[in-house]
Structure formats: C-alpha cells, structure tokens
Design a protein around this motif. Structure first.
Motif, PDB file in Angstrom:
ATOM      1  N   ARG A 190     -35.412   8.779  23.489  1.00 44.14           N
ATOM      2  CA  ARG A 190     -34.731   8.167  22.421  1.00 44.14           C
ATOM      3  C   ARG A 190     -34.035   6.983  23.009  1.00 44.14           C
ATOM      4  O   ARG A 190     -33.388   7.047  24.133  1.00 44.14           O
ATOM      5  CB  ARG A 190     -34.129   8.954  21.538  1.00 44.14           C
ATOM      6  N   ASP A 191     -33.799   5.960  22.087  1.00 40.22           N
ATOM      7  CA  ASP A 191     -32.668   4.887  22.633  1.00 40.22           C
ATOM      8  C   ASP A 191     -31.452   5.393  21.635  1.00 40.22           C
ATOM      9  O   ASP A 191     -31.561   5.716  20.565  1.00 40.22           O
ATOM     10  CB  ASP A 191     -33.201   3.562  21.895  1.00 40.22           C
ATOM     11  N   ARG A 192     -30.356   4.758  22.118  1.00 37.35           N
ATOM     12  CA  ARG A 192     -28.973   4.660  21.436  1.00 37.35           C
ATOM     13  C   ARG A 192     -28.361   6.088  21.660  1.00 37.35           C
ATOM     14  O   ARG A 192     -27.181   5.958  21.889  1.00 37.35           O
ATOM     15  CB  ARG A 192     -29.261   4.407  19.901  1.00 37.35           C
ATOM     16  N   ARG A 193     -28.933   7.192  21.258  1.00 35.23           N
ATOM     17  CA  ARG A 193     -28.176   8.493  21.308  1.00 35.23           C
ATOM     18  C   ARG A 193     -29.211   9.725  21.356  1.00 35.23           C
ATOM     19  O   ARG A 193     -30.083   9.396  20.728  1.00 35.23           O
ATOM     20  CB  ARG A 193     -27.190   8.794  20.078  1.00 35.23           C
ATOM     21  N   PRO A 194     -28.818  10.670  21.740  1.00 36.10           N
ATOM     22  CA  PRO A 194     -29.499  11.838  21.934  1.00 36.10           C
ATOM     23  C   PRO A 194     -29.567  12.820  20.527  1.00 36.10           C
ATOM     24  O   PRO A 194     -28.631  12.623  19.671  1.00 36.10           O
ATOM     25  CB  PRO A 194     -29.063  12.843  22.844  1.00 36.10           C
ATOM     26  N   VAL A 195     -30.379  13.709  20.661  1.00 37.10           N
ATOM     27  CA  VAL A 195     -30.464  14.384  19.328  1.00 37.10           C
ATOM     28  C   VAL A 195     -30.586  15.759  19.604  1.00 37.10           C
ATOM     29  O   VAL A 195     -31.910  16.022  20.110  1.00 37.10           O
ATOM     30  CB  VAL A 195     -31.374  14.046  18.251  1.00 37.10           C
ATOM     31  N   SER A 196     -29.612  16.708  19.448  1.00 39.53           N
ATOM     32  CA  SER A 196     -30.185  18.177  19.704  1.00 39.53           C
ATOM     33  C   SER A 196     -30.640  18.729  18.394  1.00 39.53           C
ATOM     34  O   SER A 196     -30.410  18.225  17.223  1.00 39.53           O
ATOM     35  CB  SER A 196     -28.738  19.011  20.025  1.00 39.53           C
ATOM     36  N   LEU A 197     -31.665  19.780  18.568  1.00 38.70           N
ATOM     37  CA  LEU A 197     -32.205  20.446  17.398  1.00 38.70           C
ATOM     38  C   LEU A 197     -31.552  22.017  17.343  1.00 38.70           C
ATOM     39  O   LEU A 197     -32.138  22.725  16.569  1.00 38.70           O
ATOM     40  CB  LEU A 197     -33.785  20.557  17.633  1.00 38.70           C
ATOM     41  N   ALA A 198     -30.165  22.141  17.741  1.00 39.89           N
ATOM     42  CA  ALA A 198     -29.739  23.358  17.741  1.00 39.89           C
ATOM     43  C   ALA A 198     -29.584  23.720  16.318  1.00 39.89           C
ATOM     44  O   ALA A 198     -29.602  25.054  16.000  1.00 39.89           O
ATOM     45  CB  ALA A 198     -28.381  23.365  18.469  1.00 39.89           C
ATOM     46  N   ALA A 199     -29.254  22.849  15.359  1.00 38.52           N
ATOM     47  CA  ALA A 199     -29.104  23.267  13.863  1.00 38.52           C
ATOM     48  C   ALA A 199     -30.253  23.813  13.134  1.00 38.52           C
ATOM     49  O   ALA A 199     -30.137  24.591  12.291  1.00 38.52           O
ATOM     50  CB  ALA A 199     -28.871  21.975  13.096  1.00 38.52           C
ATOM     51  N   ALA A 200     -31.498  23.820  13.915  1.00 35.34           N
ATOM     52  CA  ALA A 200     -32.770  24.653  13.459  1.00 35.34           C
ATOM     53  C   ALA A 200     -32.458  26.153  13.298  1.00 35.34           C
ATOM     54  O   ALA A 200     -33.236  26.510  12.458  1.00 35.34           O
ATOM     55  CB  ALA A 200     -33.797  24.316  14.191  1.00 35.34           C
TER      56      ALA A 200
END
Length: 403
Positions: A312-322
């Motif tokens: 990804r560009d700009r910022r990471p994304v965690s999927l922990a909220a799954a």
C-alpha cells in the motif's frame, strides 16, 4: 526505481495455529493473555516474536548485533584476554564510553555499565579494542595521572585537608572515531531501528512495526499438573522429586507486521535493491521464526495456516478488527475455517471503504482447500508469496506510472 512518496508499506497478516504452548510469559510467570471483545485471549507480545525474527535474520545473514549495557566490561575482558594489565583494561573500557561523545555516555556508578542499552554490531567490539590498542600509550599515561591524583586525594583525606572539587576524567580516545564505530549498523538495525539519542547520528528510525499476536477466539490459561519422578529414592520411599502446576495456552493467533519500505530504503542510504532484499528476508522470517520459550516441553513448531500480504501507499492497514468479535468454532470443531471467513469478509469491507487506489498489490498462500475472496492473488506456497510481494513492492505508484 524512484523513491516512494509519501510512503510505501508492505503489510503482512497471518493466521497461525498453536498447540499447547508457552511462547511468552508475564511477570507472574503465566502465559500472557489479553481481554478483547469482552473475552480472554492468548497473546504473544510483539517484542517476543520480533526478537525471534531478529535472531533468524542475523543467523541467516551471519551478521549479528547485540543489545547490551555491558560494552565497557566486555571491552575490558577482551583487552585482558589480549594480555593487558587488569587496571589498564578496565580504564580503557571505561574510556570507550567516556569518549563516545563530548560529555561521554552515562554509566551506573559502581557497576561500570552504561545507563542506556546500546544496539551495536558485534564486530564493533573488535574495532573498539583495536582502537584502544592503537592509543595504548595515551591510555597508559592517562591512567598513571589518574592513579597519582587518587593517591594525592587519599593522602589529603588522611591529613584532614580540605578536598578539592573532583575533576571529571578527560576523554583519551578520539571521540569522532569512537562515535563512528558506535553509529555502525547491521541489517536488523536498519529494519528495527535503534534508540540512541546520546550519540549524534546513531538514532535509527525503525522500518518495521509489529503488533502483539492474539487469539481470534476465546481461550484462557490451562493448567498442567506434572511430577518429576525420583529415580534414586531412599529405601522404602517412593514418589516424586518435584511437583508443580504450570500453565499453557492454545489457539489460533492473528499476527500482523508492516514494513515501511520508504524508511528502510532511507536507512540504507537509498539502496533500493538491498531494501527489497531485506524486505523479502523479513517476510520469510515472519513466516518461519518462532519464539523459543518452553520449546523443549511443548515443541509448538507450527507454521501459519494462511499468510496474506498487501502493498500500500501512504499508510499501513491492520486487519485485527476482523477478530474484535471472537470467532466461534465450526460445527464440526476448529477455528481455522471461520477465522479465514472473518478475515476475508473484513478485507472485502475495507477494500470497499478505502477503495483500491492505494493498494498496489496483494496476495495470499494457504493450506486451506477452498479459494479465499478479497485477499488478492493466490500463490502456491510461501516461497512464491515472498517473491511476489517483493515484486509488487518494487512497482511504481499509479500516479508516478501515469506521469
């Protein structure tokens, strides 16, 4: 390959099943847990798994670093082994940290260790002792002066004379040379960063961010009562030499880490190829490395059932909220299938909410039989996955490609 602006991130997600294990304990000597979504879950701290990954990388690269406060003592030991007198070796070890900056690094009085933890290539110890050897005449002269001054102070104390204000020991070794050696880095220092504000230019911003691994379902500590049999009992006696109850946890963990490829490239002075090489190795170690706690009694040598990457560009994304809502076991038992479904649905929801303009590439590899939606390209195995994510990370941003 041009530098990525404003940033390029590579997110790594894993669903990792664990049998009975004690990978990480707290101060109460019990397996770590956390409350999430109203239930208790097993947890492995990021520090624990990060250390296992660091050890894996250093062994693979044969490039070892050390986190230590013992540099003055270790340097003194090395000089004594080289034949230096004990007092001169100790003085030289102290001079290394005294000469590291203009004011010197702070040490604990009476122990001689540094107040801050240093993170250094292990080879720096040899380089520093070589520097001491090069300046041995100056060190001998400075030690003689210091010894004479202490003798004068002791004599003055014995006579009841008024003591003069103690002068700080002057630096003997060349500060630029000592500081340059302390500023040296290894691959893991470039990846994980280094907190060392006391030495100008030694601070390194970490390119890796890692989350605590946690169970996707409810599971707490489970007791294990055990005994150790006395093999040489006294006559007419039988029983155990040791009785104890230990605790372990089981479960399916969600693990997440992200690599800021822009920061890593900056740490490597713009060497893009080396940054991509370290990215691929980090992905391999993320999959392969395991904390070693209690391994002789539990042998928890499992691999992730599924690994997913997203560039990804700009910022990471965690999927922990799954997994904020704990996963329920499948009708026939087991958490893997419902956990994969929860991860897939959450990734699909995020793709809808965020759009895919900043998503450069994504994919997954899994032992699961059925295809998984919303996780990108399926790869046959982990080797294919790590190569693919590295190639995806090397792609230019869409805006740059259009330009």
């Amino acid at each position: 390959m041009a530098a990525y602006a404003p940033a390029r991130y590579v997110d790594l997600h894993a669903l990792h099943p664990l049998p009975a294990s004690v990978l990480n304990r707290g101060e109460d000597d019990l397996p770590k847990t956390l409350h999430l979504g109203g239930v208790l879950r097993p947890m492995v701290s990021s520090q624990s798994w990060k250390r296992a990954i660091r050890m894996w990388l250093e062994d693979y690269l044969d490039e070892h670093a050390a986190r230590t406060r013992m540099l003055p003592l270790r340097a003194a030991d090395a000089l004594r082994e080289a034949g230096w007198p004990a007092d001169l070796a100790a003085f030289a070890g102290a001079q290394i940290v005294r000469s590291a900056t203009r004011e010197g690094l702070k040490t604990e009085e009476g122990r001689g260790i540094t107040s801050v933890t240093l993170y250094l290539p292990r080879t720096v110890l040899d380089d520093l002792t070589d520097l001491c050897t090069e300046h041995r005449p100056q060190l001998e002269e400075a030690l003689a002066k210091e010894t004479a001054a202490k003798a004068q102070e002791a004599e003055a104390d014995a006579k009841g004379a008024r003591r003069k204000t103690k002068k700080e020991t002057a630096a003997v070794l060349p500060t630029p040379a000592v500081a340059a050696l302390i500023r040296q880095r290894t691959a893991t220092i470039n990846l994980f960063g280094r907190m060392l504000a006391e030495v100008p230019g030694a601070q390194v911003d970490g390119a890796v961010q890692m989350a605590h691994a946690f169970g996707v379902h409810q599971s707490g500590q489970q007791p294990d009562y055990f005994t150790a049999v006395e093999d040489w009992p006294l006559p007419h006696e039988s029983g155990s030499a040791h009785l104890k109850t230990s605790f372990f946890t089981t479960g399916l963990l969600y693990r997440y880490a992200t690599v800021n490829l822009t920061e890593l490239t900056r740490n490597l002075d713009g060497d893009h190829d080396q940054a991509l090489h370290l990215l691929e190795l980090f992905a391999e170690s993320f999959i392969d490395a395991m904390p070693g706690a209690k391994k002789t009694a539990t042998a928890p040598h499992t691999y992730p059932h599924l690994v997913h990457y997203a560039v990804r560009d700009r910022r990471p994304v965690s999927l922990a909220a799954a997994f904020e809502q704990p996963v329920k076991n499948a009708p026939g038992g087991g958490y893997i299938t419902p956990a994969i479904q929860a991860l897939s649905q959450h990734a699909g929801a995020y793709n809808r909410l965020l759009g895919t303009r900043r998503l450069i590439g994504s994919g997954y590899a899994t032992a699961h039989d059925a295809p998984v939606d919303h996780l990108g390209t399926v790869h046959a195995g982990f080797d294919d996955l790590t190569g693919a994510l590295t190639r995806a990370a090397a792609q230019p941003s869409p805006a740059r490609a259009a330009a």
